[in-house]
Motif scaffolding. Structure first.
Motif, PDB file in Angstrom:
ATOM      1  N   LEU A  18       1.194  -0.928   0.022  1.00 53.14           N
ATOM      2  CA  LEU A  18       0.145  -0.359  -0.147  1.00 53.14           C
ATOM      3  C   LEU A  18       0.459   1.378  -0.397  1.00 53.14           C
ATOM      4  O   LEU A  18       1.075   2.215  -0.804  1.00 53.14           O
ATOM      5  CB  LEU A  18      -1.684  -0.608   1.168  1.00 53.14           C
ATOM      6  CG  LEU A  18      -1.797   1.257   1.450  1.00 53.14           C
ATOM      7  CD1 LEU A  18      -2.409   2.048   0.275  1.00 53.14           C
ATOM      8  CD2 LEU A  18      -2.552   0.852   2.298  1.00 53.14           C
ATOM      9  N   ALA A  19       2.018   1.289   0.787  1.00 55.86           N
ATOM     10  CA  ALA A  19       2.940   2.594   0.889  1.00 55.86           C
ATOM     11  C   ALA A  19       3.940   2.597  -0.891  1.00 55.86           C
ATOM     12  O   ALA A  19       3.807   3.995  -0.776  1.00 55.86           O
ATOM     13  CB  ALA A  19       3.479   1.983   2.389  1.00 55.86           C
ATOM     14  N   ASP A  20       3.985   1.890  -0.982  1.00 50.58           N
ATOM     15  CA  ASP A  20       4.949   2.279  -2.448  1.00 50.58           C
ATOM     16  C   ASP A  20       3.793   2.382  -3.529  1.00 50.58           C
ATOM     17  O   ASP A  20       3.879   2.635  -4.006  1.00 50.58           O
ATOM     18  CB  ASP A  20       5.472   0.418  -2.728  1.00 50.58           C
ATOM     19  CG  ASP A  20       6.458   0.075  -2.592  1.00 50.58           C
ATOM     20  OD1 ASP A  20       6.646   0.321  -1.873  1.00 50.58           O
ATOM     21  OD2 ASP A  20       6.312  -1.529  -2.225  1.00 50.58           O
ATOM     22  N   ALA A  21       1.759   1.738  -3.371  1.00 48.43           N
ATOM     23  CA  ALA A  21       1.454   2.063  -4.662  1.00 48.43           C
ATOM     24  C   ALA A  21       1.116   3.588  -4.154  1.00 48.43           C
ATOM     25  O   ALA A  21       0.772   4.908  -4.959  1.00 48.43           O
ATOM     26  CB  ALA A  21       0.591   1.630  -4.109  1.00 48.43           C
ATOM     27  N   LEU A  22       1.070   3.933  -2.844  1.00 53.27           N
ATOM     28  CA  LEU A  22       0.816   5.487  -2.746  1.00 53.27           C
ATOM     29  C   LEU A  22       2.165   6.722  -3.058  1.00 53.27           C
ATOM     30  O   LEU A  22       2.113   7.681  -3.391  1.00 53.27           O
ATOM     31  CB  LEU A  22       0.482   5.828  -0.710  1.00 53.27           C
ATOM     32  CG  LEU A  22      -0.999   5.653  -0.562  1.00 53.27           C
ATOM     33  CD1 LEU A  22      -0.436   5.471   1.153  1.00 53.27           C
ATOM     34  CD2 LEU A  22      -1.736   6.550  -0.863  1.00 53.27           C
ATOM     35  N   VAL A  23       2.955   5.946  -2.744  1.00 49.37           N
ATOM     36  CA  VAL A  23       4.274   6.509  -2.964  1.00 49.37           C
ATOM     37  C   VAL A  23       4.569   7.066  -4.809  1.00 49.37           C
ATOM     38  O   VAL A  23       4.810   7.988  -5.197  1.00 49.37           O
ATOM     39  CB  VAL A  23       6.090   6.382  -2.225  1.00 49.37           C
ATOM     40  CG1 VAL A  23       7.225   6.314  -3.082  1.00 49.37           C
ATOM     41  CG2 VAL A  23       5.912   6.145  -1.160  1.00 49.37           C
ATOM     42  N   ARG A  24       4.601   6.124  -5.251  1.00 54.52           N
ATOM     43  CA  ARG A  24       3.938   6.252  -6.799  1.00 54.52           C
ATOM     44  C   ARG A  24       3.215   7.449  -7.485  1.00 54.52           C
ATOM     45  O   ARG A  24       3.329   7.659  -8.804  1.00 54.52           O
ATOM     46  CB  ARG A  24       3.576   4.197  -7.252  1.00 54.52           C
ATOM     47  CG  ARG A  24       4.228   3.553  -7.856  1.00 54.52           C
ATOM     48  CD  ARG A  24       4.837   2.857  -8.523  1.00 54.52           C
ATOM     49  NE  ARG A  24       3.312   1.488  -7.622  1.00 54.52           N
ATOM     50  CZ  ARG A  24       3.718   0.653  -7.023  1.00 54.52           C
ATOM     51  NH1 ARG A  24       5.273   0.583  -6.598  1.00 54.52           N
ATOM     52  NH2 ARG A  24       2.447   0.103  -7.006  1.00 54.52           N
ATOM     53  N   LEU A  25       1.726   7.181  -6.040  1.00 52.63           N
ATOM     54  CA  LEU A  25       1.095   8.420  -6.902  1.00 52.63           C
ATOM     55  C   LEU A  25       1.190   9.500  -6.041  1.00 52.63           C
ATOM     56  O   LEU A  25       0.544  10.847  -7.099  1.00 52.63           O
ATOM     57  CB  LEU A  25      -0.203   7.691  -6.559  1.00 52.63           C
ATOM     58  CG  LEU A  25      -1.037   6.604  -7.002  1.00 52.63           C
ATOM     59  CD1 LEU A  25      -2.558   6.416  -6.247  1.00 52.63           C
ATOM     60  CD2 LEU A  25      -1.472   6.672  -8.101  1.00 52.63           C
ATOM     61  N   ARG A  26       2.108   9.809  -5.407  1.00 51.43           N
ATOM     62  CA  ARG A  26       2.773  10.725  -4.460  1.00 51.43           C
ATOM     63  C   ARG A  26       4.141  10.642  -4.375  1.00 51.43           C
ATOM     64  O   ARG A  26       4.743  10.339  -3.926  1.00 51.43           O
ATOM     65  CB  ARG A  26       1.624  11.168  -3.157  1.00 51.43           C
ATOM     66  CG  ARG A  26       0.247  11.859  -3.635  1.00 51.43           C
ATOM     67  CD  ARG A  26       0.023  13.182  -3.934  1.00 51.43           C
ATOM     68  NE  ARG A  26      -0.944  13.562  -3.763  1.00 51.43           N
ATOM     69  CZ  ARG A  26      -1.642  13.195  -4.703  1.00 51.43           C
ATOM     70  NH1 ARG A  26      -1.233  12.351  -6.144  1.00 51.43           N
ATOM     71  NH2 ARG A  26      -3.145  14.220  -4.817  1.00 51.43           N
TER      72      ARG A  26
END
Length: 366
Positions: free
Chosen positions: A92-100
């Protein structure tokens, strides 16, 4: 400086009641203490009757007070040290970093039970480098810490997997659909467990075999598995790699190492990012169906996925029902129905980590 505690209850006989506790004035920097009985009472009221009760703790001091806002580029993961739980939180954190892009991700262990309870009731100094915008945790051992930070820092707490505490205590619960989560505004049903897998450019002629082991829901048929792998390698010759899980019996691992045409890499010899890197470029992946999380990892990596059957000891297992549903959707192929040769990749693309990350951003939390 003095400490003021206010408890307001809107339930019970006689209508709303408000209680105040005010300690004596203390010198600056002194430790403020509360009666343990009152602290326990406040905690129980706060957790069990949250909709009807407000518990407020505040300090009164000479001079101005300053409210510190969250670091909007920071995510804090509470990790209990279990690789599977951390993998879901990092997904989940990796996906958030890719979006932000530019978002900072930090990890810390759960607080001790005593400290988590104290922070839930009294607040306290933040035991992390910066104030996060979102807190994420997976596993029962992280739940009290998530709630303590949520109360102390006033930031959203996101729990991955079905929590042991009531769902309403968390801002967002990401629960696999095979756990039959209720329909609520703070609950998102996910297709399988979240993970870090991302599809890459597939290398022709590559294949991966993921082997699990006996569990509370399934038994283990070593000879059936070995026979299936031999038939697979013979019918679909390619560069096959195989890795195990921590549940794989030692006897199974030793026999797997003797198989021809398969490169065996035991899980104990792999780095944390080895499997994500390999699955990203792998075309075909076969998984023992007891390893539900690895099935979803292979699907998320964009592989064509097949499953080796195992003897299930619990016929109504929620995990088994989830696999049956994947077969009905033609997202995976069972070995018993496989006709030989390369598998066809599912038309459905699975990226639950990204979907959940987008929903978090839409809520304005990051």
């Amino acid at each position: 400086m003095s400490l003021l505690v206010t408890i307001t209850s809107t339930r019970g006989k006689g209508g709303p009641k408000t209680y105040h506790c005010h300690n004596r004035r203390t010198r600056p920097g002194a430790t403020l203490r509360l009666c343990p009985i009152m602290v326990s009472h406040c905690l129980l009221i706060s957790l069990l009757r949250r909709n009807e009760t407000t518990v407020a703790f505040g300090c009164r001091a000479d001079g101005n007070t300053k409210e510190v806002g969250p670091d909007l580029g920071s995510i804090l993961i509470i990790s209990d040290g279990k690789a599977g739980h951390l993998n879901q939180s990092l997904g989940l954190a990796d996906a958030l970093v890719r979006l932000r892009p530019g978002t900072v991700v930090e990890k810390m262990e759960p607080l001790s039970l005593a400290k988590a309870l104290a922070m839930l009731v009294m607040g306290g100094q933040m035991p992390c480098k910066r104030r996060p915008a979102v807190i994420i945790g997976a596993g029962h051992g992280t739940h009290l810490t998530l709630l303590a930070f949520r109360r102390c820092l006033n930031v959203p707490a996101v729990v991955v997997m079905k929590p042991s505490l009531p769902l309403r205590l968390f801002d967002l619960c990401l629960v696999p659909e095979h756990d039959s989560p209720p329909s609520r505004s703070n609950v998102i049903a996910t297709r399988g467990a979240l993970n870090r897998m991302q599809p890459g450019a597939k290398k022709p002629g590559t294949g991966m075999i993921l082997v699990g082991g006996p569990s509370q829901d399934s038994g283990w048929d070593e000879e059936l598995l070995l026979g299936g792998i031999k038939e697979l390698v013979h019918s679909d010759p390619r560069r096959w790699q195989l890795t195990t899980s921590r549940r794989t019996p030692d006897s199974t691992l030793e026999k797997l190492k003797s198989l021809a045409g398969v490169e065996v890499v035991p899980v104990g010899e792999t780095a944390q990012d080895w499997l994500p890197r390999q699955l990203a470029i792998t075309e075909q992946c076969w998984v023992t169906e007891d390893s539900v999380s690895m099935i979803y990892e292979a699907l998320s990596a964009g592989c064509a996925v097949g499953v080796f059957e195992v003897p299930w000891t619990r016929g109504k297992s929620r995990l088994l029902q989830g696999i049956v549903e994947l077969k009905k959707r033609h997202m995976v192929t069972s070995f018993s129905s496989w006709s030989g040769g390369a598998l066809a990749r599912s038309c459905e693309r699975l990226n639950e980590s990204k979907r959940c990350a987008q929903l978090i951003i839409e809520r304005g939390w990051l």
